[in-house]
Design an enzyme around this catalytic site. Structure first.
Site, mmCIF file in Angstrom:
data_model
loop_
_atom_site.group_PDB
_atom_site.id
_atom_site.type_symbol
_atom_site.label_atom_id
_atom_site.label_comp_id
_atom_site.label_asym_id
_atom_site.label_seq_id
_atom_site.Cartn_x
_atom_site.Cartn_y
_atom_site.Cartn_z
ATOM 1 N N SER A 100 26.293 -5.119 11.136
ATOM 2 C CA SER A 100 25.669 -5.719 12.313
ATOM 3 C C SER A 100 26.677 -5.884 13.435
ATOM 4 O O SER A 100 27.872 -6.026 13.193
ATOM 5 C CB SER A 100 25.059 -7.074 11.960
ATOM 6 O OG SER A 100 24.519 -7.641 13.128
ATOM 7 N N LYS B 12 20.866 -7.921 5.111
ATOM 8 C CA LYS B 12 20.894 -7.400 6.491
ATOM 9 C C LYS B 12 19.477 -7.409 7.079
ATOM 10 O O LYS B 12 19.281 -7.719 8.256
ATOM 11 C CB LYS B 12 21.490 -5.980 6.512
ATOM 12 C CG LYS B 12 21.344 -5.235 7.848
ATOM 13 C CD LYS B 12 22.148 -5.897 8.947
ATOM 14 C CE LYS B 12 22.247 -5.271 10.295
ATOM 15 N NZ LYS B 12 21.436 -4.315 10.870
ATOM 16 N N HIS C 49 18.693 -10.862 8.063
ATOM 17 C CA HIS C 49 19.467 -11.109 9.286
ATOM 18 C C HIS C 49 18.707 -10.590 10.503
ATOM 19 O O HIS C 49 18.551 -11.262 11.515
ATOM 20 C CB HIS C 49 20.844 -10.437 9.174
ATOM 21 C CG HIS C 49 21.537 -10.227 10.487
ATOM 22 N ND1 HIS C 49 21.180 -9.223 11.363
ATOM 23 C CD2 HIS C 49 22.547 -10.894 11.086
ATOM 24 C CE1 HIS C 49 21.930 -9.288 12.441
ATOM 25 N NE2 HIS C 49 22.776 -10.294 12.304
ATOM 26 N N ASN C 50 18.185 -9.361 10.390
ATOM 27 C CA ASN C 50 17.457 -8.776 11.520
ATOM 28 C C ASN C 50 16.169 -9.545 11.805
ATOM 29 O O ASN C 50 15.798 -9.726 12.957
ATOM 30 C CB ASN C 50 17.129 -7.306 11.248
ATOM 31 C CG ASN C 50 18.336 -6.413 11.477
ATOM 32 O OD1 ASN C 50 19.471 -6.849 11.347
ATOM 33 N ND2 ASN C 50 18.107 -5.161 11.809
ATOM 34 N N GLU D 281 17.081 -12.509 13.630
ATOM 35 C CA GLU D 281 17.411 -12.074 15.003
ATOM 36 C C GLU D 281 16.109 -11.973 15.831
ATOM 37 O O GLU D 281 16.056 -12.435 16.972
ATOM 38 C CB GLU D 281 18.111 -10.719 14.900
ATOM 39 C CG GLU D 281 18.527 -10.073 16.190
ATOM 40 C CD GLU D 281 19.135 -8.676 15.911
ATOM 41 O OE1 GLU D 281 20.025 -8.555 15.048
ATOM 42 O OE2 GLU D 281 18.682 -7.714 16.551
HETATM 43 P P1 NAP Z 1 20.913 6.941 14.992
HETATM 44 O O1 NAP Z 1 20.373 7.359 16.300
HETATM 45 O O2 NAP Z 1 20.144 5.977 14.183
HETATM 46 O O3 NAP Z 1 21.185 8.262 14.087
HETATM 47 C C1 NAP Z 1 21.810 9.378 14.608
HETATM 48 C C2 NAP Z 1 22.709 10.016 13.567
HETATM 49 O O4 NAP Z 1 21.948 10.367 12.402
HETATM 50 C C3 NAP Z 1 23.308 11.322 14.091
HETATM 51 O O5 NAP Z 1 24.630 11.433 13.617
HETATM 52 C C4 NAP Z 1 22.386 12.356 13.496
HETATM 53 O O6 NAP Z 1 22.965 13.617 13.374
HETATM 54 C C5 NAP Z 1 22.166 11.742 12.124
HETATM 55 N N1 NAP Z 1 21.004 12.306 11.466
HETATM 56 C C6 NAP Z 1 19.702 12.157 11.803
HETATM 57 N N2 NAP Z 1 18.915 12.833 10.937
HETATM 58 C C7 NAP Z 1 19.765 13.427 10.042
HETATM 59 C C8 NAP Z 1 19.568 14.254 8.902
HETATM 60 N N3 NAP Z 1 18.331 14.589 8.504
HETATM 61 N N4 NAP Z 1 20.656 14.669 8.220
HETATM 62 C C9 NAP Z 1 21.896 14.325 8.616
HETATM 63 N N5 NAP Z 1 22.153 13.543 9.681
HETATM 64 C C10 NAP Z 1 21.094 13.102 10.382
HETATM 65 O O7 NAP Z 1 22.435 6.437 15.209
HETATM 66 P P2 NAP Z 1 23.067 4.974 15.335
HETATM 67 O O8 NAP Z 1 22.354 4.143 16.335
HETATM 68 O O9 NAP Z 1 24.522 5.180 15.457
HETATM 69 O O10 NAP Z 1 22.759 4.308 13.915
HETATM 70 C C11 NAP Z 1 23.241 4.825 12.693
HETATM 71 C C12 NAP Z 1 22.689 3.981 11.567
HETATM 72 O O11 NAP Z 1 23.160 2.634 11.731
HETATM 73 C C13 NAP Z 1 21.154 3.871 11.566
HETATM 74 O O12 NAP Z 1 20.696 3.749 10.253
HETATM 75 C C14 NAP Z 1 20.884 2.592 12.321
HETATM 76 O O13 NAP Z 1 19.644 2.002 11.977
HETATM 77 C C15 NAP Z 1 22.066 1.745 11.855
HETATM 78 N N6 NAP Z 1 22.469 0.679 12.799
HETATM 79 C C16 NAP Z 1 22.412 0.864 14.143
HETATM 80 C C17 NAP Z 1 22.818 -0.145 15.002
HETATM 81 C C18 NAP Z 1 22.789 0.032 16.504
HETATM 82 O O14 NAP Z 1 23.017 -0.958 17.205
HETATM 83 N N7 NAP Z 1 22.563 1.228 17.014
HETATM 84 C C19 NAP Z 1 23.299 -1.358 14.465
HETATM 85 C C20 NAP Z 1 23.371 -1.494 13.073
HETATM 86 C C21 NAP Z 1 22.962 -0.467 12.242
HETATM 87 P P3 NAP Z 1 22.735 14.698 14.557
HETATM 88 O O15 NAP Z 1 23.823 14.445 15.551
HETATM 89 O O16 NAP Z 1 22.896 16.004 13.863
HETATM 90 O O17 NAP Z 1 21.362 14.497 15.107
#
Ligand code: NAP
Length: 483
Positions: free
Chosen positions: A129, A184, A187-188, A191
């Site tokens: 988070s 988590k 937590h969300n 939030e």
């Molecule tokens: P995201 O937009 O949720 O995911 C994008 C990433 O996932 C890219 O690297 C993408 O690769 C990859 N991806 C998508 N489909 C795929 C597949 N079928 N096989 C392999 N890779 C794949 O990115 P994010 O916001 O950085 O979040 C990453 C994770 O952390 C998610 O689960 C999200 O829920 C979690 N999270 C996010 C936040 C936030 O504030 N953003 C906070 C906490 C946790 P490509 O580049 O090839 O598309």
């Protein structure tokens, strides 16, 4: 080339920043992304000159890592994770560790944990988070899963996590299989609740008291110096002050349609599944759904010629009432969230440390606040606390706020200001503290139409009775079970 300490897959906003964080703490990180151009862009951009090894396949990634290999996934939750695990299984060996840091559904983590354990691969599902900034400067980490792997990843996790009170890491082993992702998720959900309560306070001031963003900025700035001090109050203060290029408050230019990614909904669904009242968070999820239906709302507003009446009376006193209502409702939100954790821990066989969970939420994450320190104190005083509202500190806080809380909810109802979370919290409080609810009548109704039986006040618990209410329904009772 020297092998990397850890691998990370998924170079989107979270992944990139976590890699930068790990590298800054002295770890060499090998990175891979499905779209491999992002690997090149990253290692030649932000990652240039750093101890980061770019890999263009999972084979290269596996070869670049020290053993046992540790690979963290920061990719979209859902099928993508199963697909990536499938690919990794072709290159990993017994004893290697896969860490899923995305927002995966905890039941998926339970399933993956079991399936990978059979193959000798350790699986950790960790909540991360704090968004982009947290990932870079120190997130709150909630790891759970295969405890055998914890010692292997602990040094990295402890080093990169946020710190509070000097140097206490906002990271702690949560429990088996899906426990980390479960916590988590809660937590969300919390939030969602915190954000909705702040939005209700804002609407009371904006529409009930007719205050400008600048005036509300002052209020939130004041509140942030009190027991309400928190990251979300702080960013609300800053949002209210923010102007666009024409000098207009940006907040006034934003369309009132809320988005969501589903973790709040999961929390509510699990609460229903576990039979735990989680009314505040559920109302917060519904409030986003109502907000999203903007066109319908506009039509309904015009059909009813809806107008919010201005509140009368002393503005300063009412703002203080809103503050107390917000604080009391927030206590209820956490009380409900902690009850859900307790129930689920029993169901799934996790040994959750509630005080420590409050402690790690104190830094790095979106709900970080001074308030969480009080929850830690409450569980330190009594680790078996039945409900947070029974702790002496919170009891006193609710008692001190109760009159204002009732006044605010009543004012909202009288003037047409929607307060779904503040009122749900109050009605939960009134139900939970009510010695005699009307459920005697409810049981009579159930018995009348379905022969579902009831217990009597003058007989031992568990002994059930059926009444032939109509004189012609016979004496056969329905089977007893809970759904
Ligand atoms: P995201 O937009 O949720 O995911 C994008 C990433 O996932 C890219 O690297 C993408 O690769 C990859 N991806 C998508 N489909 C795929 C597949 N079928 N096989 C392999 N890779 C794949 O990115 P994010 O916001 O950085 O979040 C990453 C994770 O952390 C998610 O689960 C999200 O829920 C979690 N999270 C996010 C936040 C936030 O504030 N953003 C906070 C906490 C946790 P490509 O580049 O090839 O598309």
């Amino acid at each position: 080339m020297e092998k990397a300490d850890i691998g990370l897959i998924g170079l989107a906003v979270m992944g990139e920043n976590l890699v930068m964080n790990m590298e800054s703490k002295g770890f060499t990180v090998a990175v891979y992304n499905r779209s491999i151009e992002k690997v090149e862009n990253f290692v030649n951009g932000r990652g240039k000159g750093k101890n980061i090894i770019g890999c263009t396949s999972v084979e290269e990634l596996a070869a670049a890592l020290k053993r046992p290999r540790k690979i963290m996934l920061m990719i979209r939750a859902g099928e993508a994770v199963d697909h990536m695990i499938g690919q990794l299984l072709t290159v990993l060996e017994e004893g290697d560790v896969i860490i899923d840091g995305g927002n995966s559904y905890f039941k998926d983590t339970i399933r993956r944990s079991g399936a990978l354990a059979e193959k000798g691969i350790h699986y950790i599902g960790t909540g991360v988070s704090g968004g982009e900034e947290g990932a870079l400067k120190g997130p709150c980490l909630m790891p759970g899963g295969d405890a055998k792997a914890w010692e292997t990843v602990k040094p990295v996790f402890m080093a990169i996590s946020a710190k509070v009170d000097g140097n206490i890491p906002c990271c702690e082993w949560i429990g088996g299989d899906g426990a980390g992702h479960f916590v988590k998720m809660v937590h969300n959900g919390i939030e969602y609740g915190d954000m909705q309560l702040i939005c209700e306070a804002y609407q009371l001031m904006r529409d009930g008291l007719g205050m400008t963003p600048d005036e509300m900025y002052e209020v939130f700035a004041d509140w942030n110096e009190t027991e309400l001090k928190s990251y979300l109050i702080e960013i609300t203060r800053d949002i209210l002050k923010f102007r666009d290029q024409e000098g207009k408050p940006v907040v006034d230019q934003i369309l009132d349609t809320a988005g969501q990614k589903g973790t709040g909904k999961w929390t509510s669904e699990i609460a229903l599944e576990e039979g735990v009242p989680l009314t505040l968070i559920s109302e917060a999820v519904s409030a986003r759904c109502v907000a999203a239906r903007r066109e319908e709302r506009i039509e309904a507003s015009s059909a009813y010629a809806k107008k919010i009446e201005k509140l009368t009376g002393d503005r300063g006193i009412f703002i203080e009432d809103i503050k107390k209502a917000l604080y009391a409702a927030k206590i209820i939100s956490y009380a409900q969230g902690y009850s859900l954790m307790k129930e689920a821990a029993e169901h799934y066989g996790w040994k959750l440390d509630y005080g420590n969970i409050a402690l790690i939420w104190r830094g790095g994450c979106i709900i970080r606040s001074a308030f969480l320190g009080k929850i830690k104190d409450a569980y330190d005083r009594n680790p078996d606390l039945a409900n947070l509202i029974l702790d002496p500190y919170f009891k006193k806080a609710i008692e001190t706020s109760l009159k204002s809380w009732r006044k605010v909810v009543a004012a909202g109802a009288a003037n047409g200001i929607p307060l779904p979370a503040m009122s749900a919290a109050l009605f939960w409080f009134d139900s939970y503290t009510c010695e005699k609810l009307p459920a005697n009548l409810l049981q009579a109704q159930r018995d009348y139409f379905g022969a579902h039986c009831y217990e009597r006040i003058d007989c031992p618990r568990g002994e059930t009775f059926h009444t032939n209410w109509t004189g012609h329904s016979g004496s056969t009772a329905a089977g007893s079970y809970n759904v």
